[in-house]
Motif scaffolding. Structure first.
Motif, PDB file in Angstrom:
ATOM      1  N   SER A   1       0.809  -1.192   0.000  1.00 54.79           N
ATOM      2  CA  SER A   1       0.000   0.000   0.000  1.00 54.79           C
ATOM      3  C   SER A   1       0.841   1.239   0.000  1.00 54.79           C
ATOM      4  CB  SER A   1      -0.917   0.044   1.197  1.00 54.79           C
ATOM      5  OG  SER A   1      -1.663   1.206   1.139  1.00 54.79           O
ATOM      6  N   CYS A   2       0.384   2.200  -0.650  1.00 54.07           N
ATOM      7  CA  CYS A   2       0.969   3.532  -0.652  1.00 54.07           C
ATOM      8  C   CYS A   2      -0.187   4.500  -0.748  1.00 54.07           C
ATOM      9  CB  CYS A   2       1.916   3.713  -1.823  1.00 54.07           C
ATOM     10  SG  CYS A   2       3.423   2.796  -1.597  1.00 54.07           S
ATOM     11  N   HIS A   3      -0.248   5.430   0.179  1.00 53.75           N
ATOM     12  CA  HIS A   3      -1.381   6.340   0.240  1.00 53.75           C
ATOM     13  C   HIS A   3      -0.907   7.758   0.510  1.00 53.75           C
ATOM     14  CE1 HIS A   3      -3.541   2.650   0.487  1.00 53.75           C
ATOM     15  NE2 HIS A   3      -3.067   2.388   1.663  1.00 53.75           N
TER      16      HIS A   3
ATOM     17  N   PHE B   1       7.720  -0.890   7.646  1.00 55.23           N
ATOM     18  CA  PHE B   1       7.135  -0.745   6.317  1.00 55.23           C
ATOM     19  C   PHE B   1       6.272  -1.951   5.955  1.00 55.23           C
ATOM     20  CE2 PHE B   1       7.511  -2.030   1.863  1.00 55.23           C
ATOM     21  CZ  PHE B   1       6.704  -1.049   1.287  1.00 55.23           C
TER      22      PHE B   1
ATOM     23  N   ILE C   1       2.377  -1.795   5.115  1.00 53.35           N
ATOM     24  CA  ILE C   1       1.952  -2.064   3.750  1.00 53.35           C
ATOM     25  C   ILE C   1       0.921  -3.196   3.706  1.00 53.35           C
ATOM     26  CG2 ILE C   1       3.498  -3.745   2.671  1.00 53.35           C
ATOM     27  CD1 ILE C   1       2.968  -0.200   1.522  1.00 53.35           C
TER      28      ILE C   1
ATOM     29  N   ASN D   1      -2.333  -1.571   4.911  1.00 52.50           N
ATOM     30  CA  ASN D   1      -2.876  -0.644   3.924  1.00 52.50           C
ATOM     31  C   ASN D   1      -3.410  -1.373   2.693  1.00 52.50           C
ATOM     32  OD1 ASN D   1      -2.537   1.634   5.416  1.00 52.50           O
ATOM     33  ND2 ASN D   1      -0.641   2.263   4.438  1.00 52.50           N
TER      34      ASN D   1
ATOM     35  N   TRP E   1       0.271   6.050   5.775  1.00 53.72           N
ATOM     36  CA  TRP E   1       1.385   6.178   4.812  1.00 53.72           C
ATOM     37  C   TRP E   1       2.025   7.565   4.923  1.00 53.72           C
ATOM     38  CZ3 TRP E   1       4.977   3.929   2.203  1.00 53.72           C
ATOM     39  CH2 TRP E   1       5.606   4.582   1.159  1.00 53.72           C
TER      40      TRP E   1
ATOM     41  N   LYS F   1       5.878   8.208   5.730  1.00 57.18           N
ATOM     42  CA  LYS F   1       6.724   8.991   4.819  1.00 57.18           C
ATOM     43  C   LYS F   1       7.433  10.130   5.542  1.00 57.18           C
ATOM     44  CE  LYS F   1       4.745  10.812   1.370  1.00 57.18           C
ATOM     45  NZ  LYS F   1       4.121  11.344   0.163  1.00 57.18           N
TER      46      LYS F   1
END
Length: 158
Positions: A14-16, A51, A55, A58, A108, A112
């Protein structure tokens, strides 16, 4: 041309909450086409487990809670440990915008902003519309992928 082989883990990802605004790319004619984002980044070895935990959560929430989510795949580079690739597809850019507005997008964003990336390994993002029909991809299928960077001469582009 540079090719990097990586293994895709469809159970992870996941990346949001990207800081980029997609409003300039939205077109009424494209809202029913698959809209995709590809990411590449390298996390610090000390942040790897953070991470992977993030991930997995997410990815699960994206695929379960977002009706416009079509695909969510994460891969780790086989020759560069802790370098990850993420591919996501949504129904139109509006589906991606809705994804970015979800509560789990904040996880996310927090990750970050916590200095998790190797120097020079900050996320690189590419966005594009697919020319194929909208189709949900089963999250449980195993996959092996090839990441290829192509530099097409302007005179041969459509």
């Amino acid at each position: 041309m540079q090719a990097i082989v990586f293994l895709l883990f469809t159970i992870l990802s996941s990346c949001h909450a990207f800081s980029m605004s997609m409003s300039n790319t939205i077109s009424n004619t494209n809202n029913n086409r698959p809209y995709a984002v590809n990411l590449k980044f390298s996390v610090k070895p000390s942040r790897r487990e953070d991470f992977l935990s993030l991930i997995k959560d997410n990815q699960h929430k994206t695929l379960e809670l977002e009706p416009a989510s079509l695909q969510y795949t994460v891969g780790e580079d086989l020759s560069e440990p802790n370098t990850f690739y993420i591919h996501e597809q949504f129904i139109g850019a509006e589906g991606f915008d809705a994804h970015r507005a979800m509560d789990h997008a904040g996880d996310w964003a927090a990750f970050k902003s916590s200095d998790p990336f190797e120097e020079g390994g900050e996320p690189v993002l590419d966005f594009y519309y697919g020319d194929h029909e909208i189709e949900e991809v089963p999250a449980s299928r195993e996959a092996f992928g090839l990441h290829v960077e192509l530099c097409i001469k302007p005179e041969v582009r459509e």
